[in-house]
Enzyme design. Structure first.
Site, short mmCIF file in Angstrom:
data_model
loop_
_atom_site.label_atom_id
_atom_site.label_comp_id
_atom_site.label_asym_id
_atom_site.label_seq_id
_atom_site.Cartn_x
_atom_site.Cartn_y
_atom_site.Cartn_z
N THR A 149 30.10 22.72 77.58
CA THR A 149 30.98 23.65 78.28
C THR A 149 30.25 24.93 78.64
O THR A 149 29.55 25.51 77.82
CB THR A 149 32.21 23.98 77.40
N CYS B 72 8.50 34.80 69.30
CA CYS B 72 8.54 33.36 69.05
C CYS B 72 7.34 32.87 68.28
O CYS B 72 7.28 31.72 67.86
CB CYS B 72 8.64 32.61 70.38
#
Length: 381
Positions: A235, A323
């Protein structure tokens, strides 16, 4: 706490927070639903798609929203090469791409693709001659970042795009660090695909986008997916996307004035380092670089130590891409520009944002000067 790590993430601006709250309350429907509540959400999503396309001189039908920059990179590359696998199995990237792309290309190698990793010069720029030599009749795609997240060096995307288009090679660019900071133009730069992320532009985490030129064919990574024209399942996060575009538009409209202010802050930082004769080298390209990212090598001190001591002094900086934090290996970018592992571990990154002041810069230089002096004293002792 003085925050000087905006290249890692940014706080949501108040306008984005307000937009999220309103969209979550008023436009809460599933945009795929056929009833009026879903239609209302879909209209807002369509507006956001158009607004994003305008900022990059693209087409609204080429915009696909994702869960962030990493997913954007992975889905863009995989969906394009899957659709053009018949041409060959050769891919091109650089030695200094974001971790999401570096790991993806390593994975693609394990899957049977051949990957050329372009080297960079001491300033972090690729050589167009290297790129030209790397292209073969079997080359499907090249993925080359717009700007490096650690040293801020900007690649000549327009030149790269023209070269690749003339040879029939798809061009993807990770534009996470540059979107709404410097002008992007997918047509002038001959970009077939790019990725961006909301949390780098004062929007929410967990939201990003891919742009794929509508003229380029792509194949779904997840067969049967119905959301985002089949580009990804799940969604759609309409409130997050509304907040993303609210923040991005606000930053985009102030782009020129903010970049000028960042140049002034950068000059203040580098002038102070020079005036105090600190053993600190500036990394990256002198001119082709982002103003708000300053990569520094502190001779004689490990970057991890400098970062921790700055944190103790109430200043947040980093030792490179967020990261990569926690990894034992030194920065790939620093190694790629010619540093030894020991030299690479002396790297720190300072990055500015909307709230950064001259006083913040002065405080950071003061702490850095203290650390350097303490390090000299320890060595002499």
């Amino acid at each position: 706490m003085i925050y000087l790590d905006y290249a890692a993430t940014t706080p949501m601006c108040k306008e984005a927070v307000a937009a999220y709250a309103e969209a979550a309350t008023v436009y809460f429907g599933n945009e795929s639903s056929l009833h009026d509540v879903g239609t209302t959400a879909r209209k807002l999503l369509t507006l956001c798609r158009r607004e994003l396309a305008l900022m990059i001189n693209g087409e609204a039908e080429g915009v696909y929203f994702t869960s962030g920059g990493t997913e954007a990179n992975v889905l863009a590359v995989r969906s394009l090469i899957a659709a053009h696998r018949r041409k060959g199995t050769h891919l091109i990237t650089t030695e200094i791409e974001h971790a999401s792309l570096h790991h993806l290309f390593k994975q693609l190698e394990a899957e049977g693709y051949k990957v050329t990793y372009l080297p960079v010069d001491r300033y972090g720029r690729i050589r167009l001659t290297d790129l030209e030599r790397a292209v073969t009749p079997e080359t499907i795609l090249a993925s080359i970042q717009h700007a490096n997240s650690e040293i801020g060096t900007i690649q000549p995307l327009a030149d790269i795009g023209r070269l690749l288009r003339a040879r029939g090679v798809l061009f993807h660019s990770d534009c996470v660090q540059t979107f709404a900071k410097i002008q992007l133009d997918v047509k002038a730069m001959a970009i077939d695909s790019l990725s961006i992320s909301a949390h780098k532009v004062y929007g929410p985490k967990g939201v990003g986008a891919v742009y794929i030129d509508p003229r380029r064919h792509w194949k779904p990574v997840f067969p049967g997916a119905t959301h985002e024209s089949g580009f990804r399942p799940g969604t759609v996060n309409v409130p997050g996307i509304a907040a993303f575009l609210t923040a991005a538009k606000r930053l985009y409209e102030r782009m020129e004035s903010e970049q000028l202010r960042f140049e002034q802050l950068r000059s203040r930082l580098l002038d102070a380092i020079a005036a105090k004769r600190l053993p600190v080298a500036v990394e990256g390209h002198r001119d082709a670089r982002l103003a708000h990212i300053v990569g520094l090598s502190v001779n004689g001190l490990e970057g991890q130590f400098v970062m921790l001591e700055c944190n103790r002094a109430g200043i947040a900086i980093s030792t490179g891409s967020a990261c990569q934090v926690g990894l034992q290996a030194p920065s790939r970018t620093m190694i790629a520009v010619g540093k030894t592992p020991e030299e690479a571990r002396q790297f720190i990154r300072v990055s500015f944002g909307t709230a950064t002041t001259e006083a913040d810069i002065d405080r950071f230089v003061s702490v850095l000067e203290r650390l350097v002096s303490a390090g000299k004293g320890a060595n002499q002792g």
